[in-house]
Design a protein around this motif. Structure first.
Motif, short mmCIF file in Angstrom:
data_model
loop_
_atom_site.label_atom_id
_atom_site.label_comp_id
_atom_site.label_asym_id
_atom_site.label_seq_id
_atom_site.Cartn_x
_atom_site.Cartn_y
_atom_site.Cartn_z
N MET A 1 137.44 42.26 -44.06
CA MET A 1 136.03 42.04 -43.75
C MET A 1 135.30 43.36 -43.92
O MET A 1 135.78 44.39 -43.49
N GLU A 2 134.14 43.30 -44.53
CA GLU A 2 133.46 44.51 -44.93
C GLU A 2 132.54 45.10 -43.87
O GLU A 2 132.32 46.30 -43.86
N GLN A 3 131.96 44.31 -43.00
CA GLN A 3 131.04 44.84 -42.02
C GLN A 3 131.80 45.46 -40.85
O GLN A 3 132.87 45.01 -40.49
N THR A 4 131.22 46.51 -40.27
CA THR A 4 131.90 47.17 -39.16
C THR A 4 131.55 46.53 -37.82
O THR A 4 132.36 46.53 -36.92
N GLU A 5 130.34 46.00 -37.68
CA GLU A 5 129.94 45.36 -36.43
C GLU A 5 130.18 43.86 -36.52
O GLU A 5 129.39 43.14 -37.09
N ILE A 6 131.31 43.44 -35.98
CA ILE A 6 131.61 42.02 -35.95
C ILE A 6 132.03 41.63 -34.54
O ILE A 6 132.47 42.46 -33.76
N ALA A 70 134.30 29.10 -42.58
CA ALA A 70 134.23 29.81 -43.86
C ALA A 70 133.54 28.90 -44.86
O ALA A 70 133.70 27.67 -44.81
N SER A 71 132.80 29.49 -45.77
CA SER A 71 132.25 28.69 -46.86
C SER A 71 133.40 28.13 -47.67
O SER A 71 134.38 28.84 -47.95
N ALA A 72 133.29 26.87 -48.05
CA ALA A 72 134.30 26.25 -48.91
C ALA A 72 133.78 26.12 -50.34
O ALA A 72 134.34 25.38 -51.15
N GLU A 73 132.70 26.83 -50.63
CA GLU A 73 132.09 26.76 -51.95
C GLU A 73 132.74 27.77 -52.90
O GLU A 73 133.01 28.91 -52.51
N THR A 74 132.95 27.36 -54.13
CA THR A 74 133.53 28.23 -55.14
C THR A 74 132.67 29.48 -55.31
O THR A 74 131.45 29.39 -55.42
N GLY A 75 133.31 30.63 -55.29
CA GLY A 75 132.61 31.89 -55.50
C GLY A 75 132.01 32.49 -54.24
O GLY A 75 131.51 33.61 -54.27
N GLU A 76 132.01 31.77 -53.13
CA GLU A 76 131.48 32.29 -51.87
C GLU A 76 132.64 32.72 -50.99
O GLU A 76 133.60 31.98 -50.82
N ARG A 77 132.54 33.93 -50.43
CA ARG A 77 133.61 34.46 -49.57
C ARG A 77 132.96 35.04 -48.32
O ARG A 77 132.77 36.25 -48.22
N TRP A 78 132.60 34.16 -47.40
CA TRP A 78 132.00 34.62 -46.15
C TRP A 78 132.42 33.73 -44.99
O TRP A 78 132.83 32.59 -45.18
N LEU A 79 132.31 34.31 -43.80
CA LEU A 79 132.58 33.63 -42.53
C LEU A 79 131.32 33.63 -41.70
O LEU A 79 130.55 34.59 -41.73
N TRP A 80 131.13 32.58 -40.90
CA TRP A 80 129.99 32.47 -39.99
C TRP A 80 130.51 32.19 -38.59
O TRP A 80 131.36 31.32 -38.40
N CYS A 81 130.00 32.94 -37.62
CA CYS A 81 130.32 32.71 -36.22
C CYS A 81 129.15 32.00 -35.57
O CYS A 81 128.05 32.57 -35.49
N TYR A 82 129.36 30.79 -35.10
CA TYR A 82 128.29 30.02 -34.46
C TYR A 82 127.77 30.66 -33.17
O TYR A 82 126.56 30.87 -33.04
N PRO A 83 128.63 30.99 -32.19
CA PRO A 83 128.07 31.48 -30.93
C PRO A 83 127.35 32.82 -31.05
O PRO A 83 126.37 33.07 -30.36
N ASP A 84 127.82 33.69 -31.95
CA ASP A 84 127.21 35.01 -32.08
C ASP A 84 126.22 35.10 -33.24
O ASP A 84 125.58 36.14 -33.44
#
Length: 90
Positions: A1-6, A70-84
């Motif tokens: 994961m690239e971001q430092t604040e997670i 996580a996105s299940a779309e081709t070419g997308e590589r990201w995660l989303w946290c609902y509560p935060d």
């Protein structure tokens, strides 16, 4: 994961679960359509996004409390946290 604040929910994802099939598990039962797909990082179910008419992944989060998708779309590589309300690319 690239971001430092997670958040702790995103830090807990050690291996990203990917969609077994590129379909919304709920929409296919009713012959409905969807816009984009997301895969739950707790249980692995793949459901439709908030741009889709039935917003199954958000309903899954509210019903089950599984925080990260996580996105299940081709070419997308990201995660989303609902509560935060945080997104990170991986």
């Amino acid at each position: 994961m690239e971001q430092t604040e997670i958040c702790a929910h995103l830090r807990a994802v050690k291996s990203v679960k990917v969609a077994e099939e590129k379909v919304c598990a709920e929409c296919v039962k009713h012959h409905w359509t969807w816009v984009h797909l997301r895969t739950c990082q707790t249980c692995g179910v793949t459901l439709c996004c908030d741009s889709s008419p039935h917003t199954h992944m958000t309903k899954h989060y509210h019903a089950e409390g599984h925080p990260v998708v996580a996105s299940a779309e081709t070419g997308e590589r990201w995660l989303w946290c609902y509560p935060d309300e945080l997104m990170v690319e991986y």
